[in-house]
Design a protein around this motif. Structure first.
Motif, mmCIF file in Angstrom:
data_model
loop_
_atom_site.group_PDB
_atom_site.id
_atom_site.type_symbol
_atom_site.label_atom_id
_atom_site.label_comp_id
_atom_site.label_asym_id
_atom_site.label_seq_id
_atom_site.Cartn_x
_atom_site.Cartn_y
_atom_site.Cartn_z
ATOM 1 N N GLN A 9 -26.680 15.027 -6.951
ATOM 2 C CA GLN A 9 -25.656 14.593 -6.003
ATOM 3 C C GLN A 9 -26.191 14.791 -4.607
ATOM 4 N N LYS A 10 -26.070 13.751 -3.791
ATOM 5 C CA LYS A 10 -26.469 13.803 -2.385
ATOM 6 C C LYS A 10 -25.309 13.266 -1.568
ATOM 7 N N GLY A 11 -24.614 14.170 -0.885
ATOM 8 C CA GLY A 11 -23.427 13.753 -0.137
ATOM 9 C C GLY A 11 -22.394 13.176 -1.084
ATOM 10 N N GLU A 12 -21.953 11.961 -0.801
ATOM 11 C CA GLU A 12 -20.959 11.280 -1.635
ATOM 12 C C GLU A 12 -21.592 10.455 -2.762
ATOM 13 N N THR A 13 -22.911 10.498 -2.861
ATOM 14 C CA THR A 13 -23.614 9.694 -3.864
ATOM 15 C C THR A 13 -24.000 10.567 -5.049
ATOM 16 N N THR A 14 -23.665 10.095 -6.253
ATOM 17 C CA THR A 14 -23.992 10.828 -7.468
ATOM 18 C C THR A 14 -24.827 9.944 -8.391
ATOM 19 N N PHE A 15 -25.710 10.586 -9.127
ATOM 20 C CA PHE A 15 -26.649 9.900 -10.010
ATOM 21 C C PHE A 15 -26.486 10.458 -11.418
ATOM 22 N N TYR A 16 -26.325 9.560 -12.393
ATOM 23 C CA TYR A 16 -26.095 9.962 -13.771
ATOM 24 C C TYR A 16 -27.072 9.243 -14.700
ATOM 25 N N ALA A 17 -27.419 9.920 -15.780
ATOM 26 C CA ALA A 17 -28.086 9.277 -16.905
ATOM 27 C C ALA A 17 -27.017 9.131 -17.980
ATOM 28 N N ALA A 18 -27.114 8.084 -18.785
ATOM 29 C CA ALA A 18 -26.149 7.865 -19.857
ATOM 30 C C ALA A 18 -26.795 7.017 -20.940
ATOM 31 N N LYS A 19 -26.130 6.966 -22.075
ATOM 32 C CA LYS A 19 -26.553 6.098 -23.168
ATOM 33 C C LYS A 19 -25.646 4.875 -23.181
ATOM 34 N N GLY A 20 -26.259 3.720 -23.343
ATOM 35 C CA GLY A 20 -25.508 2.473 -23.310
ATOM 36 C C GLY A 20 -24.615 2.281 -24.519
ATOM 37 N N THR A 21 -23.639 1.380 -24.353
ATOM 38 C CA THR A 21 -22.730 0.998 -25.425
ATOM 39 C C THR A 21 -22.498 -0.507 -25.329
ATOM 40 N N GLY A 22 -21.927 -1.097 -26.340
ATOM 41 C CA GLY A 22 -21.675 -2.543 -26.323
ATOM 42 C C GLY A 22 -22.970 -3.312 -26.233
ATOM 43 N N ASP A 23 -23.084 -4.190 -25.229
ATOM 44 C CA ASP A 23 -24.295 -4.994 -25.049
ATOM 45 C C ASP A 23 -25.521 -4.148 -24.726
ATOM 46 N N THR A 24 -25.322 -2.922 -24.246
ATOM 47 C CA THR A 24 -26.448 -2.062 -23.878
ATOM 48 C C THR A 24 -26.654 -0.925 -24.886
ATOM 49 N N GLU A 25 -26.032 -1.018 -26.063
ATOM 50 C CA GLU A 25 -26.158 0.046 -27.065
ATOM 51 C C GLU A 25 -27.629 0.279 -27.411
ATOM 52 N N GLY A 26 -27.999 1.545 -27.500
ATOM 53 C CA GLY A 26 -29.373 1.904 -27.796
ATOM 54 C C GLY A 26 -30.247 2.017 -26.564
ATOM 55 N N ASN A 27 -29.697 1.706 -25.407
ATOM 56 C CA ASN A 27 -30.447 1.782 -24.151
ATOM 57 C C ASN A 27 -30.140 3.081 -23.409
ATOM 58 N N THR A 28 -31.017 3.432 -22.483
ATOM 59 C CA THR A 28 -30.781 4.526 -21.555
ATOM 60 C C THR A 28 -30.402 3.899 -20.221
ATOM 61 N N CYS A 29 -29.417 4.470 -19.547
ATOM 62 C CA CYS A 29 -28.905 3.890 -18.304
ATOM 63 C C CYS A 29 -29.009 4.884 -17.149
ATOM 64 N N LEU A 30 -29.227 4.337 -15.960
ATOM 65 C CA LEU A 30 -29.150 5.090 -14.709
ATOM 66 C C LEU A 30 -27.964 4.523 -13.951
ATOM 67 N N MET A 31 -27.048 5.419 -13.553
ATOM 68 C CA MET A 31 -25.836 5.013 -12.856
ATOM 69 C C MET A 31 -25.811 5.705 -11.494
ATOM 70 N N ILE A 32 -25.495 4.922 -10.467
ATOM 71 C CA ILE A 32 -25.431 5.454 -9.103
ATOM 72 C C ILE A 32 -24.047 5.135 -8.548
ATOM 73 N N PHE A 33 -23.325 6.176 -8.121
ATOM 74 C CA PHE A 33 -21.983 6.003 -7.573
ATOM 75 C C PHE A 33 -21.934 6.497 -6.139
ATOM 76 N N GLU A 34 -21.358 5.683 -5.281
ATOM 77 C CA GLU A 34 -21.007 6.075 -3.911
ATOM 78 C C GLU A 34 -19.490 6.206 -3.948
ATOM 79 N N GLY A 35 -18.997 7.445 -4.076
ATOM 80 C CA GLY A 35 -17.577 7.638 -4.347
ATOM 81 C C GLY A 35 -17.294 7.138 -5.748
ATOM 82 N N ASP A 36 -16.365 6.172 -5.872
ATOM 83 C CA ASP A 36 -16.087 5.619 -7.204
ATOM 84 C C ASP A 36 -16.663 4.217 -7.396
ATOM 85 N N VAL A 37 -17.443 3.731 -6.425
ATOM 86 C CA VAL A 37 -18.082 2.423 -6.534
ATOM 87 C C VAL A 37 -19.492 2.630 -7.077
#
Length: 142
Positions: free
Chosen positions: A64-92
């Motif tokens: 987390q840097k200020g209001e920006t957060t970075f997550y790793a996750a596992k995909g679902t649906g069309d991305t099932e079986g994938n690894t994902c990087l998610m970046i949020f500025e607040g809730d966007v």
């Protein structure tokens, strides 16, 4: 090296690119080996298509840097079986998912970030957290 582009979500004027270099198997991040903590939960009311693309029980906070957060996750649906990087500025948020790592995600006007399960060699990237690197030439100051 084969390169392809995967887009999971884009937000208003942000353009998202996720480039992959299929070098590592999915699940190579040992961050998924630990139990999910409260801090690993995505922002309440987060960008719908970004949140829907991952298994909510798999999200792990990387940094987390200020209001920006970075997550790793596992995909679902069309991305099932994938690894994902998610970046949020607040809730966007924006995200990219790939069947192999490293995975690079960037939004217009922001630095590129790389999710990698191996150390990144060279001067182009700077490690900011376990598994997370920022492109040096475009790194935010402060």
């Amino acid at each position: 090296m084969k390169t392809s582009t995967v887009v999971t979500g884009a937000v208003v004027t942000l353009s998202l690119t996720a480039a992959l270099s299929a070098c590592a198997p999915v699940g190579g991040l040992d961050v998924f080996d630990r139990d999910q903590a409260a801090s690993d939960a995505l922002p309440a009311g987060g960008t719908g298509n970004v949140v829907a693309s991952v298994d909510a029980d798999s999200t792990r906070l990387l940094w987390q840097k200020g209001e920006t957060t970075f997550y790793a996750a596992k995909g679902t649906g069309d991305t099932e079986g994938n690894t994902c990087l998610m970046i949020f500025e607040g809730d966007v948020g924006v995200s990219g998912c790939s069947s192999g790592l490293p995975l690079t995600v960037g939004a217009e006007g922001t630095p590129n970030y790389m999710l990698s399960d191996t150390p990144v060699a060279g001067d182009d990237w700077m490690k900011v957290a376990d598994y997370l690197f920022v492109e040096r030439g475009r790194a935010e100051s402060g």
